[in-house]
Design a protein around this motif. Structure first.
Motif: not given
Length: 121
Positions: A52-58
């Motif tokens: 699974v990944a945790i993605l910061d939008v910017n």
């Protein structure tokens, strides 16, 4: 109790990334990789090997949506992380779990389980 997962962290602020990694490890997860820019995140996505990944939008002014597209194409679940001062996600990612900053350890497990639960076979 959920089993530990291998997690890709995409976050451009070093202190926030370290705090998030500490929270994840405290919760029994492993950090597969930590990326602070779009190019590294795309490369990590192509290599795979995480749950699974945790993605910061910017990411330093670049939006993370190409990474989200690549993860979706590979069937890898992800969480969208945001400080809340961004445009809403594209419609194709509207159902992705959202982890709002500032991160707190008690909010991480529910969003990870939500993300992974959406992709169960």
């Amino acid at each position: 109790m959920s089993t530990g997962r291998s997690i890709l962290v995409v976050e451009d602020e070093p202190l926030i990334a370290m705090m998030l990694e500490d929270f994840l490890e405290t919760l029994g997860h492993a950090i597969h990789a930590s990326c602070d820019n779009l190019a590294d995140a795309m490369e990590a996505c192509e290599q795979g090997g995480f749950d699974v990944a945790i993605l910061d939008v910017n990411l330093k002014g670049e939006l993370v949506w190409p990474v989200a597209e690549a993860l979706s194409a590979r069937g890898i679940p992800f969480v969208i992380a945001s400080g809340g001062h961004v445009e809403p996600p594209p419609a194709s990612f509207a159902d992705a779990p959202l982890l709002e900053k500032p991160y707190t350890i008690d909010r991480i497990s529910p969003v990870l389980e939500q993300a992974v639960g959406q992709r169960t076979n």
